[in-house]
Design an enzyme around this catalytic site. Structure first.
Site, PDB file in Angstrom:
ATOM      1  CE  LYS A 171      40.491 -39.289 125.092  1.00 48.89           C
ATOM      2  NZ  LYS A 171      41.631 -40.261 125.124  1.00 48.89           N
TER       3      LYS A 171
HETATM    4  C1  PLP Z   1      41.349 -41.931 125.301  1.00 49.41           C
HETATM    5  C2  PLP Z   1      40.446 -42.981 124.993  1.00 49.41           C
HETATM    6  C3  PLP Z   1      39.868 -44.079 125.631  1.00 49.41           C
HETATM    7  C4  PLP Z   1      40.780 -44.305 126.969  1.00 49.41           C
HETATM    8  O1  PLP Z   1      40.549 -43.392 127.824  1.00 49.41           O
HETATM    9  P1  PLP Z   1      41.499 -43.673 129.257  1.00 49.41           P
HETATM   10  O2  PLP Z   1      40.620 -42.473 130.144  1.00 49.41           O
HETATM   11  O3  PLP Z   1      42.774 -43.247 129.189  1.00 49.41           O
HETATM   12  O4  PLP Z   1      40.945 -45.057 129.682  1.00 49.41           O
HETATM   13  C5  PLP Z   1      39.052 -44.900 125.226  1.00 49.41           C
HETATM   14  N1  PLP Z   1      38.451 -44.745 124.031  1.00 49.41           N
HETATM   15  C6  PLP Z   1      38.900 -43.544 123.096  1.00 49.41           C
HETATM   16  C7  PLP Z   1      38.206 -43.494 121.876  1.00 49.41           C
HETATM   17  C8  PLP Z   1      39.686 -42.780 123.646  1.00 49.41           C
HETATM   18  O5  PLP Z   1      40.250 -41.588 122.883  1.00 49.41           O
END
Ligand code: PLP
Length: 380
Positions: free
Chosen positions: A186
């Site tokens: 992210k």
């Molecule tokens: C990355 C992501 C998640 C999950 O995030 P985590 O922190 O790995 O649990 C959930 N929803 C979306 C849209 C994502 O891109």
């Protein structure tokens, strides 16, 4: 023969004082959750989003699971969720016994289609999960209207959208809850981590209890009860303060991170515009009322075969690229809920044609030139 260095699709980078802050966390002798760095991150996010409360969690998945518990999702309930999303958007509710009602996306933003959503609401609908895909805001004005009209809370899965805006207001500030991810893929990261953003203060007290494994530990430390005990369901949702220390350093650099990513995004957009025009490749569309979060840069090719061919060609040039999401409604789990081919036609189509280009904080203009000319060469 490969003489040039590889360009990776993603690359988690230190942006400032991450290691110093982690050392400080060690020196403070508090490595578990709810420590000094956790509180600083929480108030930073609370301020940025104008939230009533923010709790750091082990992941965005954990924050979605907390949302499901807070909304008291029960077996037989329905939760509306895009099929074009990460699995946790559905799983968090399925874990409570709910049925995911997969709704299709809009062709322009690839966000949940607000007009279709209203047709899928039933007396059993207990929540609507919206995803600000690529950090571009969903039509929140309409979603809030729909939610209010039918008495259904909105949850913003804001994993892509931190620091994006819709009608000048931060993404993550609209829903009853919003969930953030600090996974290494992210914009702002700590390896694995997340946050539950609470915009309705009625849920704040119970959220702290779930967060503390179903105990009133928080009240005990605040001196509000004389011993702490088991009062509700809950789990181990707290992020380690060691990771919160890493995260704080990233949050300190969020302006820089966002400006780097926006620069990369715009360079791709400008560089690919003429190529895209010539070879019927579609570029992302940003509605006028949205400031996107520069989370990812995608292209839509004219067919699955040209998309797949592009991935292989880029790979042969040492360039990492990726596609997503495989439609949740067509997965083995999705089919178990009775979904089948054709149920979400836009999702099915886009999923086959979408390609994500490398986008990370250390990507250089030279790297981007290589990506752009490889695409132009293949399609030229
Ligand atoms: C990355 C992501 C998640 C999950 O995030 P985590 O922190 O790995 O649990 C959930 N929803 C979306 C849209 C994502 O891109």
């Amino acid at each position: 023969m490969r003489t040039e260095t590889e360009i990776s699709f993603n690359s988690p980078e230190l942006m400032g004082q991450e290691l110093e802050f982690m050392q400080e966390a060690v020196a403070r002798r508090h490595l578990s959750g709810d420590g000094y760095f956790t509180r600083l991150c929480q108030s930073r996010l609370q301020e940025a989003l104008g939230a009533k409360k923010v709790l750091l969690t082990t992941s965005c998945t954990a924050a979605l699971e907390m949302s499901a518990i807070l909304l008291d999702i029960q077996p037989g309930d329905e939760v509306i969720v895009p099929s074009f999303t990460f699995v946790s958007g559905a799983n968090a509710f399925v874990l409570r016994g709910a049925k995911p009602v997969f709704v299709d996306i809009r062709r322009d933003t690839l966000n949940l289609d607000e007009e279709l959503v209203e047709t899928k609401i039933s007396p059993r609908t207990k929540a609507i999960v919206v995803v600000h895909y690529a950090g571009v805001g969903c039509e929140m004005e309409r979603f809030l209207q729909i939610g209010e009209k039918h008495g259904v809370p909105i949850i913003e899965d804001n994993a892509h959208g931190l620091f994006g805006k819709y009608q000048g207001r931060p993404l993550g500030s609209f829903g009853t809850f919003a969930t953030q991810s600090f996974h290494e893929t992210k914009n702002v990261i700590c390896g694995e981590g997340g946050a539950l953003v609470i915009n309705d203060s009625r849920y704040a007290e119970r959220a702290e209890i779930l967060w503390e494994k179903g105990t009133n530990r928080k009240k005990f430390f605040a001196g509000l009860v004389d011993k702490y005990t088991w009062v509700d369901i809950g789990s181990s949702f707290l992020l380690s303060d060691l990771l919160a220390a890493f995260l704080l350093a990233q949050l300190d650099q969020s302006l820089k991170i966002q400006s780097l990513r926006h620069g990369i995004w715009r360079y791709y957009y400008e560089g690919l515009r003429s190529v895209a025009g010539r070879f019927s490749i579609e570029l992302p569309q940003i509605p006028a009322n949205c400031e996107h979060a520069a989370h990812l840069f995608y292209l839509l090719f004219s067919s699955r075969s040209t998309r797949d061919e592009t991935i292989s060609f880029l790979r042969s040039r040492g360039i990492g690229s990726a596609f997503h999401y495989l439609p949740l409604h067509l997965s083995p789990m999705g089919r178990r809920f009775g979904y089948t081919d054709g149920d979400n036609p836009v999702t099915e189509d886009v999923s086959e044609r979408l390609l994500r280009l490398p986008l990370h904080n250390r990507l250089t203009r030279e790297d981007q030139d290589r990506v752009i000319s490889a695409i132009a060469e293949l399609h030229g």
